[in-house]
Write a protein that holds these residues in place. Sequence first.
Motif: not given
Length: 328
Positions: A3-27
Motif C-alpha cells: 500500500s505504501s508503494t502504491a501511495t508513493t507512486r500515486a503521489r509521484d504521478h499526481l505531483g503532490v507531496t501528500r495523497l488526499t481525497g481532494r488531490a484525487l478528486t482534482s486529478w
Amino acid sequence: MSSSTATTRARDHLGVTRLTGRALTSWLHGLPGVDRVGCDARAAALGTRSIKTTAKAWAIDTAISMVDLTTLEGADTHGKVRSLCAKARVPDPSDPSTPQVAAVCVYNDLVPVAIDALRGTDIHVAAVATAFPSGRASLQVKLADTRDAVQAGAHEIDMVIDRGAFLSGRYLDVFDEIAAIKGACDRPESEGGPAHLKVILETGELATYDNVRRASFLAMLAGADFIKTSTGKVSPAATLPVTLIMLEAVRDWRDQTGEMIGVKPAGGIRTSKDAIKYLVTVSETAGEDWLDPARFRFGASSLLNDLILQRHKLRTGAYSGADYVTID
C-alpha cells in the motif's frame, strides 16, 4: 506492491507531496470528459466492420485463447468445476488444434479443485474475492478473502470496488482498498509469485461514461493489473462503448507511464460475432499489443460454445447441432 508503494507512486504521478481525497478528486475530475454521443457512434461503427474468412478464423482462435471460463453460482460443486476444467483443457475433443482457454474463474473455496484439475497446463485459475459481487464487507474480511485464494494457489484475483464509496466521491477510500488488496496478492516467487489483480468496476452501476473513465484511471493508479467491466450479476454488464472507454484509458495510461494494463469485459458476451466486435475495438483503440490473453480477456461461460461451433463451421463448411458442444 505494498500500500505504501502504491501511495508513493500515486503521489509521484499526481505531483503532490501528500495523497488526499481532494488531490484525487482534482486529478480524476480533470480527466477529459467522454462525449457520450461520439463514443456510442464510434462503438457502433467498429461493430459493423466486415471480417473475411481468414481473419475470422484467426479471430475465433484468438477469442478462445482469451476466455476466462467461468462458473460463479451458489450451487457450484467440485464435479462441476472439474468438468469446466476439462473443457478448458480440451474445448473441442474432436479437434485437438483448438486453443485452450486463458483461465478458469471460480469462487475462492473451489480454487484447490481447479488447481488440481488444471495441473500440467498453462491455464490460470482466477478467484473472485472481496465479497463478490456486492463488495459489501469490511476491509479485514476482503483481505482475508483475498489471502485465502492466494494461499490456495490462485494465479489471478478478481476484486470488486466499493461502488458506494466511488459514487459518493470517496476516491481515497477506493484507492486505499485496491492498494491493500494488491498487497494481499503478494506471494513468494517460490510459491508462484504474486497473483495478478483484476479490478471489477461494475460499470452498470457507475451511471455515466465519465465515471467509467475515472474509475478506470483510479484502479490503474492503485495497482490494478487488469480493469474489468462487470461481475456479470448486474445489468447492464459489458457493453462495447464502455469497453471502448476502458481501452482508451489503458492506452492513455501506457502513454503516460509505460505500463500496460489489461482489460476484461464480462457478462452478456455470448456469440462469436460479439467477440469479434470486441477484438476489432481492441485493435483499433488500444492497438495490437492488447490482442493477447495477457492483456485482454472475455469473462464468459456460454461464449466458448458458440466460438467452438463457429470454428467447426469454418473447418467443415457445415453447422453442427447444439449437441456438438457440452452444456455448462
